[in-house]
Structure formats: structure tokens, C-alpha cells
Design a protein around this motif. Structure first.
Motif, mmCIF file in Angstrom:
data_model
loop_
_atom_site.group_PDB
_atom_site.id
_atom_site.type_symbol
_atom_site.label_atom_id
_atom_site.label_comp_id
_atom_site.label_asym_id
_atom_site.label_seq_id
_atom_site.Cartn_x
_atom_site.Cartn_y
_atom_site.Cartn_z
ATOM 1 N N ALA A 2 15.141 5.829 12.473
ATOM 2 C CA ALA A 2 16.219 6.788 14.201
ATOM 3 C C ALA A 2 16.289 8.151 14.645
ATOM 4 C CB ALA A 2 17.743 6.291 14.544
ATOM 5 N N GLY B 102 18.574 8.789 19.238
ATOM 6 C CA GLY B 102 19.499 7.422 19.072
ATOM 7 C C GLY B 102 20.662 7.269 17.893
ATOM 8 N N SER C 114 15.915 -3.317 26.581
ATOM 9 C CA SER C 114 15.169 -3.086 25.433
ATOM 10 C C SER C 114 14.990 -1.770 25.337
ATOM 11 C CB SER C 114 13.664 -3.971 24.825
ATOM 12 O OG SER C 114 13.404 -3.597 26.471
ATOM 13 N N TYR C 115 14.541 -1.390 26.214
ATOM 14 C CA TYR C 115 14.434 0.325 26.600
ATOM 15 C C TYR C 115 15.567 1.460 25.464
ATOM 16 C CZ TYR C 115 13.109 5.503 27.303
ATOM 17 O OH TYR C 115 12.718 6.070 27.347
ATOM 18 N N TRP D 299 17.707 -0.258 23.391
ATOM 19 C CA TRP D 299 17.817 -0.141 21.798
ATOM 20 C C TRP D 299 16.893 0.767 21.614
ATOM 21 C CZ3 TRP D 299 13.712 -2.025 18.505
ATOM 22 C CH2 TRP D 299 14.132 -2.494 17.427
ATOM 23 N N GLU D 300 15.512 0.836 21.891
ATOM 24 C CA GLU D 300 14.448 1.382 21.291
ATOM 25 C C GLU D 300 14.761 3.067 21.148
ATOM 26 O OE1 GLU D 300 10.219 1.250 22.953
ATOM 27 O OE2 GLU D 300 10.076 -0.782 23.260
ATOM 28 N N LEU D 301 15.589 3.256 22.334
ATOM 29 C CA LEU D 301 16.137 4.521 21.727
ATOM 30 C C LEU D 301 17.147 4.869 20.746
ATOM 31 C CD1 LEU D 301 16.558 5.742 25.849
ATOM 32 C CD2 LEU D 301 15.190 6.757 24.197
ATOM 33 N N GLU D 302 17.937 3.986 21.134
ATOM 34 C CA GLU D 302 19.041 3.879 19.824
ATOM 35 C C GLU D 302 17.555 3.691 17.840
ATOM 36 O OE1 GLU D 302 21.963 0.979 19.914
ATOM 37 O OE2 GLU D 302 22.644 2.260 21.303
ATOM 38 N N ASN D 303 16.805 2.955 18.188
ATOM 39 C CA ASN D 303 16.486 2.461 16.603
ATOM 40 C C ASN D 303 14.855 3.316 16.217
ATOM 41 O OD1 ASN D 303 18.203 0.378 15.617
ATOM 42 N ND2 ASN D 303 18.053 -0.444 17.622
ATOM 43 N N ARG D 304 14.036 4.074 17.522
ATOM 44 C CA ARG D 304 12.945 3.833 17.262
ATOM 45 C C ARG D 304 12.629 5.953 17.290
ATOM 46 N NH1 ARG D 304 9.103 -0.376 18.664
ATOM 47 N NH2 ARG D 304 10.652 -1.924 17.598
ATOM 48 N N GLU D 305 11.504 6.084 16.945
ATOM 49 C CA GLU D 305 11.650 7.694 16.823
ATOM 50 C C GLU D 305 10.662 8.628 18.018
ATOM 51 O OE1 GLU D 305 10.940 10.619 12.784
ATOM 52 O OE2 GLU D 305 10.864 8.786 11.579
ATOM 53 N N ARG E 269 11.285 9.118 20.851
ATOM 54 C CA ARG E 269 11.414 8.124 22.477
ATOM 55 C C ARG E 269 11.716 9.616 23.349
ATOM 56 N NH1 ARG E 269 8.956 4.240 23.072
ATOM 57 N NH2 ARG E 269 9.748 3.685 25.669
#
Length: 107
Positions: free
Chosen positions: A2, A6, A32-33, A35-41, A43
Motif C-alpha cells: 500500500a 492507502g 473496488s477503486y 480498495w485499490e487506493l488502500e492496497n496498491r501502490e 494510485r
């Protein structure tokens, strides 16, 4: 892994006892967006989405993107409160002003 953004989003959401679904509903941003903000680098949400998320979490968008702060400081909370206040209807603003006056009289 994250991102800093995130980590802050997740911590604030959990502090408010919100699920991803609840935050998605409040902000009209897909679950889902978020979730991506919280878990992916790496964003890079738009300023509009950052502001929407910040408003829902009672914080400023600046706090979300600033790297220097681990937890919201009083200035971030005050700015978020004032932004919410500005969106109130005139009658609600007046009622809040009266409530604040009662606190002033106690001190």
C-alpha cells in the motif's frame, strides 16, 4: 504494498468504523477503486475524488496527500470542520452558532 495515501485512508476508515462498502456508498466511488487506493501502490486519484473521500472521513485532502503527518493534526480537523460548516443551510449554521455561544459562556 500500500501507498502512504492507502495507509491513511484505511486507518481513517477503520477509525470511523466504516466498511469499504459504506465508504463507497457515502462517496459514490466504487468499492473496488477505494480498495485499490488502500492496497496498491502509486494510485493517483483526482482532486475531486480525494476531496470527496476526505469529506466523508472528516479530514482534509491535504492531509491525505501530505507525507509529513502520521495522524491528523488539529489544523486538518479544523479545516475539515469548517468545510462541512460552509455546506450547511443557513438555519443550521445559526443553530450551530448558538450552540457555540453556550460553550463560550461556560469558559
Amino acid at each position: 504494498m500500500a501507498s502512504r495515501l492507502g495507509d491513511k485512508l484505511r486507518a481513517l476508515r477503520k477509525e470511523k468504523k466504516m466498511t469499504l462498502e459504506q465508504l463507497a456508498t457515502i462517496t459514490n466511488i466504487s468499492k473496488s477503486y477505494i480498495w485499490e487506493l488502500e492496497n496498491r501502490e502509486e494510485r493517483s486519484p483526482s482532486a475531486e475524488k480525494l476531496t470527496t473521500l476526505a469529506d466523508a472521513l472528516g479530514i482534509t485532502a491535504a492531509y491525505l496527500i501530505e507525507q509529513d503527518f502520521e495522524a491528523p493534526e488539529e489544523q486538518h480537523l479544523d479545516e475539515a470542520f469548517f468545510r462541512s460548516y460552509k455546506k450547511l443551510e443557513p438555519d443550521d449554521k445559526e443553530q450551530l452558532k448558538k450552540i457555540m455561544e453556550t460553550f463560550k459562556k461556560k469558559t
